[in-house]
Design a protein around this motif. Structure first.
Motif, PDB file in Angstrom:
ATOM      1  N   ARG A 301      -6.372  50.950 -58.247  1.00 12.01           N
ATOM      2  CA  ARG A 301      -5.261  51.886 -58.102  1.00 12.01           C
ATOM      3  C   ARG A 301      -4.906  52.466 -59.475  1.00 12.01           C
ATOM      4  N   PRO A 302      -4.130  53.513 -59.494  1.00 14.79           N
ATOM      5  CA  PRO A 302      -3.668  54.050 -60.785  1.00 14.79           C
ATOM      6  C   PRO A 302      -2.858  53.003 -61.538  1.00 14.79           C
ATOM      7  N   GLU A 303      -3.048  52.962 -62.858  1.00  9.28           N
ATOM      8  CA  GLU A 303      -2.340  51.989 -63.667  1.00  9.28           C
ATOM      9  C   GLU A 303      -0.827  52.255 -63.619  1.00  9.28           C
ATOM     10  N   PRO A 304      -0.010  51.214 -63.909  1.00  5.86           N
ATOM     11  CA  PRO A 304       1.449  51.405 -63.885  1.00  5.86           C
ATOM     12  C   PRO A 304       1.869  52.514 -64.842  1.00  5.86           C
ATOM     13  N   GLY A 305       2.775  53.326 -64.383  1.00  6.97           N
ATOM     14  CA  GLY A 305       3.266  54.441 -65.186  1.00  6.97           C
ATOM     15  C   GLY A 305       2.355  55.649 -65.179  1.00  6.97           C
ATOM     16  N   TYR A 306       1.302  55.598 -64.335  1.00  2.00           N
ATOM     17  CA  TYR A 306       0.369  56.723 -64.311  1.00  2.00           C
ATOM     18  C   TYR A 306       1.059  58.007 -63.854  1.00  2.00           C
ATOM     19  N   GLU A 307       2.083  57.873 -62.992  1.00  2.00           N
ATOM     20  CA  GLU A 307       2.747  59.046 -62.462  1.00  2.00           C
ATOM     21  C   GLU A 307       3.726  59.681 -63.456  1.00  2.00           C
ATOM     22  N   SER A 308       3.979  58.986 -64.546  1.00  2.00           N
ATOM     23  CA  SER A 308       4.944  59.510 -65.512  1.00  2.00           C
ATOM     24  C   SER A 308       4.417  60.770 -66.184  1.00  2.00           C
ATOM     25  N   MET A 309       5.326  61.742 -66.392  1.00  2.00           N
ATOM     26  CA  MET A 309       4.987  62.986 -67.098  1.00  2.00           C
ATOM     27  C   MET A 309       5.884  63.178 -68.326  1.00  2.00           C
ATOM     28  N   GLU A 310       6.447  62.043 -68.815  1.00  2.00           N
ATOM     29  CA  GLU A 310       7.395  62.151 -69.914  1.00  2.00           C
ATOM     30  C   GLU A 310       6.761  62.657 -71.214  1.00  2.00           C
ATOM     31  N   GLN A 311       5.451  62.539 -71.341  1.00  2.00           N
ATOM     32  CA  GLN A 311       4.812  62.987 -72.569  1.00  2.00           C
ATOM     33  C   GLN A 311       4.849  64.501 -72.736  1.00  2.00           C
ATOM     34  N   PHE A 312       5.312  65.215 -71.697  1.00  2.00           N
ATOM     35  CA  PHE A 312       5.368  66.673 -71.781  1.00  2.00           C
ATOM     36  C   PHE A 312       6.784  67.181 -72.118  1.00  2.00           C
ATOM     37  N   ALA A 313       7.666  66.278 -72.514  1.00  2.00           N
ATOM     38  CA  ALA A 313       9.000  66.706 -72.933  1.00  2.00           C
ATOM     39  C   ALA A 313       8.907  67.430 -74.289  1.00  2.00           C
ATOM     40  N   VAL A 314       9.766  68.419 -74.478  1.00  2.00           N
ATOM     41  CA  VAL A 314       9.755  69.195 -75.729  1.00  2.00           C
ATOM     42  C   VAL A 314      11.159  69.248 -76.325  1.00  2.00           C
ATOM     43  N   SER A 315      11.192  69.494 -77.623  1.00  2.00           N
ATOM     44  CA  SER A 315      12.449  69.736 -78.328  1.00  2.00           C
ATOM     45  C   SER A 315      12.358  71.109 -78.999  1.00  2.00           C
ATOM     46  N   VAL A 316      13.394  71.940 -78.824  1.00  2.00           N
ATOM     47  CA  VAL A 316      13.382  73.303 -79.380  1.00  2.00           C
ATOM     48  C   VAL A 316      14.229  73.419 -80.644  1.00  2.00           C
ATOM     49  N   GLU A 317      14.650  72.254 -81.188  1.00  2.00           N
ATOM     50  CA  GLU A 317      15.480  72.275 -82.386  1.00  2.00           C
ATOM     51  C   GLU A 317      14.604  72.357 -83.640  1.00  2.00           C
ATOM     52  N   HIS A 318      13.910  73.433 -83.779  1.00  2.00           N
ATOM     53  CA  HIS A 318      13.046  73.644 -84.940  1.00  2.00           C
ATOM     54  C   HIS A 318      13.449  74.950 -85.642  1.00  2.00           C
TER      55      HIS A 318
END
Length: 359
Positions: A301-318
């Motif tokens: 089965r997919p590993e735990p946390g496979y469904e997470s998409m948190e790595q695509f969060a962005v910050s616009v404070e640049h």
């Protein structure tokens, strides 16, 4: 060894009783329904004890009846049509009893207890010795045969056993194999359901991250639009890759479930064969197939946390000079959530202030 089937006359009443008995067989225990009989929403019937066994196997954490803790309902799948049965807090005890079937069972037992002079048995006869019935089983050749074949014929040097002994043994082996497959099918179906939920979670998380991206890029000037498109495409590719992988696993599990269900159906049909010799001619192959199917190992089965998409969060404070280098920042997800909580708190505190002039 060749056989010829010799049938004695079978009158209508006995034939009708045999057909009726087949309709009163529970698909779980493969015996006549034992009361109370419950009817499922899909209109199939089960012994309540068998229904409870299937339900407990599909819901191991569900509180049993009589527990001091009130538990919510559970669900399981009908073993005949795979329709999902949703139960209330009473579990299988909340299913409606099929009084009609129970009455038919009582009538059948009364009728079957009467002597049926018209009922006759059918026997498998030896082709080489036409007057001899097939009554023993050759262990060396693994075929049914007759006594004369053992004494004078092709099996005189073979080891034999009584036909009923081998019949009961192989029927028990096939029954155990069917039980293992049915239990395995329930586990496979549970895995499929979990992975379907993973797909839904991936889609929900992807949708949420897309909304956050849009909120950030709407505050930027036109130069950010091109970069926004690039990031959205990267997120969509990741989503598609994950969904393709999980859906591929679902298809693999589904194919295995379909093949296993067909094998169970074939095995159950073979179990209904009343003639021991005819049954034994095909039982060995079915037992081997059932054993092989039980040992098939499916992909993980997919590993735990496979469904997470948190790595695509962005910050616009640049700063403006870094706008074209914006990329995903997985750690920014927590900051965005804190900002949302702060905004919600400000909105909540503003409510009473707006209401004060009305007082």
């Amino acid at each position: 060894m060749n056989f010829a089937v010799g049938f004695k006359p079978l009158l209508g009443d006995a034939h009708s009783m045999d057909n009726l008995e087949k309709q009163l067989i529970c698909p779980i225990c493969l015996e006549m329904f034992s009361k109370p009989v419950v009817i499922l929403p899909c209109q199939h019937n089960l012994c309540r004890k068998c229904a409870n066994d299937v339900f407990q196997a599909s819901n191991p954490l569900w509180q049993s009846r009589g527990s001091t803790t009130v538990s919510s309902g559970g669900r399981f799948r009908c073993p005949s049509c795979r329709h999902e049965v949703v139960l209330d807090r009473h579990g299988v005890y909340g299913l409606q009893r099929n009084l009609l079937v129970e009455n038919i069972i009582d009538i059948y037992k009364q009728e079957s207890s009467r002597p049926l002079h018209s009922k006759a048995e059918q026997h498998l006869m030896c082709e080489e010795h036409e007057e001899e019935k097939i009554n023993i089983y050759c262990l060396s050749c693994e075929v049914p045969t007759c006594s004369l074949c053992k004494v004078f014929g092709a099996h005189k040097d073979c080891e034999v056993a009584p036909l009923p002994t081998i019949y009961k043994r192989q029927k028990s082996e096939l029954s155990d194999g069917i039980a293992m497959l049915v239990a395995g099918n329930d586990r496979v179906q549970a895995v499929i359901t979990q992975m379907e939920e993973v797909c839904q979670t991936i889609e929900d998380n992807s949708r949420r991250q897309k909304q956050l991206l849009n909120q950030r890029f709407e505050t930027l000037c036109a130069v950010l639009e091109e970069r926004k498109g690039e990031l959205l495409q990267a997120l969509a590719r990741e989503q598609e890759q994950k969904l393709q992988r999980v859906r591929g696993l679902i298809r693999q599990y589904g194919d295995h479930l379909e093949a296993s269900s067909k094998l169970v159906e074939s095995a159950i049909q073979s179990m209904e064969e009343p003639q021991m010799a005819l049954y034994l001619q095909q039982a060995k192959e079915l037992i081997n197939k059932v054993g092989a199917m039980s040992k098939v190992e499916l992909a993980g089965r997919p590993e735990p946390g496979y469904e997470s998409m948190e790595q695509f969060a962005v910050s616009v404070e640049h700063v403006a000079e870094m706008l074209r280098t914006i990329d995903f920042q997985p750690g920014a997800a927590g900051e965005e959530e804190d900002e949302e909580v702060a905004l919600d708190g400000e909105e909540g505190s503003a409510g009473p202030e707006e209401e004060r002039p009305e007082d």
